[in-house]
Design a protein around this motif. Structure first.
Motif, mmCIF file in Angstrom:
data_model
loop_
_atom_site.group_PDB
_atom_site.id
_atom_site.type_symbol
_atom_site.label_atom_id
_atom_site.label_comp_id
_atom_site.label_asym_id
_atom_site.label_seq_id
_atom_site.Cartn_x
_atom_site.Cartn_y
_atom_site.Cartn_z
ATOM 1 N N ASP A 1 69.462 -33.023 -39.166
ATOM 2 C CA ASP A 1 68.393 -33.312 -38.341
ATOM 3 C C ASP A 1 67.353 -32.591 -37.959
ATOM 4 O OD1 ASP A 1 69.392 -35.980 -39.226
ATOM 5 O OD2 ASP A 1 70.391 -36.217 -37.045
ATOM 6 N N GLU A 2 67.938 -31.603 -37.522
ATOM 7 C CA GLU A 2 66.765 -30.511 -36.979
ATOM 8 C C GLU A 2 65.622 -30.077 -37.885
ATOM 9 O OE1 GLU A 2 70.045 -29.808 -36.703
ATOM 10 O OE2 GLU A 2 70.155 -30.883 -34.920
ATOM 11 N N ALA A 3 66.077 -30.032 -39.330
ATOM 12 C CA ALA A 3 65.164 -29.590 -40.280
ATOM 13 C C ALA A 3 64.160 -30.646 -40.587
ATOM 14 C CB ALA A 3 66.026 -29.449 -41.737
ATOM 15 N N VAL A 4 64.324 -31.946 -40.183
ATOM 16 C CA VAL A 4 63.217 -32.727 -40.570
ATOM 17 C C VAL A 4 62.662 -33.268 -39.054
ATOM 18 C CG1 VAL A 4 64.345 -33.658 -42.640
ATOM 19 C CG2 VAL A 4 64.970 -34.869 -40.419
ATOM 20 N N THR A 5 62.977 -32.765 -37.989
ATOM 21 C CA THR A 5 62.160 -33.214 -37.078
ATOM 22 C C THR A 5 60.719 -32.211 -36.638
ATOM 23 O OG1 THR A 5 63.538 -31.567 -35.521
ATOM 24 C CG2 THR A 5 64.048 -34.165 -35.817
ATOM 25 N N PRO A 6 59.918 -32.662 -36.235
ATOM 26 C CA PRO A 6 58.701 -31.779 -35.925
ATOM 27 C C PRO A 6 58.625 -30.560 -35.039
ATOM 28 C CG PRO A 6 58.162 -33.680 -34.762
ATOM 29 C CD PRO A 6 59.454 -33.831 -35.416
ATOM 30 N N GLY A 7 59.825 -30.677 -34.237
ATOM 31 C CA GLY A 7 60.146 -29.666 -33.382
ATOM 32 C C GLY A 7 58.939 -29.299 -32.235
ATOM 33 N N VAL A 8 59.191 -28.118 -31.534
ATOM 34 C CA VAL A 8 58.299 -27.802 -30.404
ATOM 35 C C VAL A 8 57.015 -27.900 -30.863
ATOM 36 C CG1 VAL A 8 57.871 -26.251 -28.791
ATOM 37 C CG2 VAL A 8 60.227 -26.873 -29.093
ATOM 38 N N GLY B 1 55.253 -29.249 -33.408
ATOM 39 C CA GLY B 1 54.969 -30.410 -33.694
ATOM 40 C C GLY B 1 54.208 -31.251 -32.642
ATOM 41 N N PHE B 2 55.205 -30.967 -31.431
ATOM 42 C CA PHE B 2 54.701 -31.754 -30.316
ATOM 43 C C PHE B 2 53.477 -31.095 -29.606
ATOM 44 C CE2 PHE B 2 55.003 -31.664 -25.680
ATOM 45 C CZ PHE B 2 54.758 -33.028 -25.405
ATOM 46 N N VAL B 3 53.552 -29.840 -29.599
ATOM 47 C CA VAL B 3 52.443 -29.079 -29.352
ATOM 48 C C VAL B 3 50.947 -29.382 -29.969
ATOM 49 C CG1 VAL B 3 51.147 -26.860 -29.005
ATOM 50 C CG2 VAL B 3 53.549 -27.106 -28.242
ATOM 51 N N ALA B 4 51.171 -29.307 -31.132
ATOM 52 C CA ALA B 4 50.066 -29.979 -32.060
ATOM 53 C C ALA B 4 49.415 -31.429 -31.953
ATOM 54 C CB ALA B 4 50.287 -29.751 -33.720
ATOM 55 N N ILE B 5 50.522 -32.209 -31.751
ATOM 56 C CA ILE B 5 50.119 -33.522 -31.389
ATOM 57 C C ILE B 5 49.521 -33.612 -29.876
ATOM 58 C CG2 ILE B 5 51.090 -36.070 -31.193
ATOM 59 C CD1 ILE B 5 50.570 -35.217 -33.879
ATOM 60 N N ALA B 6 50.112 -32.913 -28.920
ATOM 61 C CA ALA B 6 49.569 -32.870 -27.636
ATOM 62 C C ALA B 6 48.100 -32.559 -27.689
ATOM 63 C CB ALA B 6 50.406 -32.328 -26.654
ATOM 64 N N PHE B 7 47.913 -31.508 -28.433
ATOM 65 C CA PHE B 7 46.610 -30.779 -28.382
ATOM 66 C C PHE B 7 45.633 -31.856 -29.138
ATOM 67 C CE2 PHE B 7 43.425 -28.595 -30.954
ATOM 68 C CZ PHE B 7 42.622 -27.888 -30.141
ATOM 69 N N VAL B 8 45.927 -32.555 -30.151
ATOM 70 C CA VAL B 8 44.908 -33.408 -30.849
ATOM 71 C C VAL B 8 44.791 -34.540 -29.812
ATOM 72 C CG1 VAL B 8 44.879 -35.196 -32.561
ATOM 73 C CG2 VAL B 8 45.901 -32.840 -33.153
ATOM 74 N N ALA B 9 45.776 -35.011 -28.954
ATOM 75 C CA ALA B 9 45.680 -36.193 -28.111
ATOM 76 C C ALA B 9 44.759 -35.440 -26.991
ATOM 77 C CB ALA B 9 46.954 -36.498 -27.571
ATOM 78 N N VAL B 10 44.984 -34.590 -26.209
ATOM 79 C CA VAL B 10 44.072 -34.138 -25.329
ATOM 80 C C VAL B 10 42.576 -33.991 -25.967
ATOM 81 C CG1 VAL B 10 43.422 -32.246 -23.597
ATOM 82 C CG2 VAL B 10 45.763 -33.078 -24.076
ATOM 83 N N ALA B 11 42.565 -33.370 -26.888
ATOM 84 C CA ALA B 11 41.005 -33.104 -27.627
ATOM 85 C C ALA B 11 40.441 -34.518 -27.941
ATOM 86 C CB ALA B 11 41.265 -32.280 -29.058
#
Length: 70
Positions: free
Chosen positions: A11-18, A20-30
């Motif tokens: 399961d760890e190989a198919v999750t976005p990980g940290v 991925g979360f940082v990238a989505i958070a950056f897109v949301a804030v922007a």
């Protein structure tokens, strides 16, 4: 579904990980910042248009008043 074979990928190989979360958070804030800036600019443009109309109306009134005095 019972017809699918069991997954051999962890399961760890198919999750976005940290990252991925940082990238989505950056897109949301922007996105939020861009929407706030756009709203501010649209409001400012609308207010400028209203002020221009008010100034033009005052000029028209002054012109009519000056013509009435003549």
């Amino acid at each position: 579904d019972p017809t699918l074979p069991p997954s051999t990928i962890p399961d760890e190989a198919v999750t976005p990980g940290v990252w991925g979360f940082v990238a989505i958070a950056f897109v949301a804030v922007a996105t939020v910042l861009i929407v706030v800036d756009m709203t501010r600019r649209v409001r400012r443009t609308r207010y400028r248009g209203e002020v221009r109309e008010r100034i033009q109306a005052e000029r028209d009134e002054a012109t009519l008043a000056a013509a009435a005095l003549d």
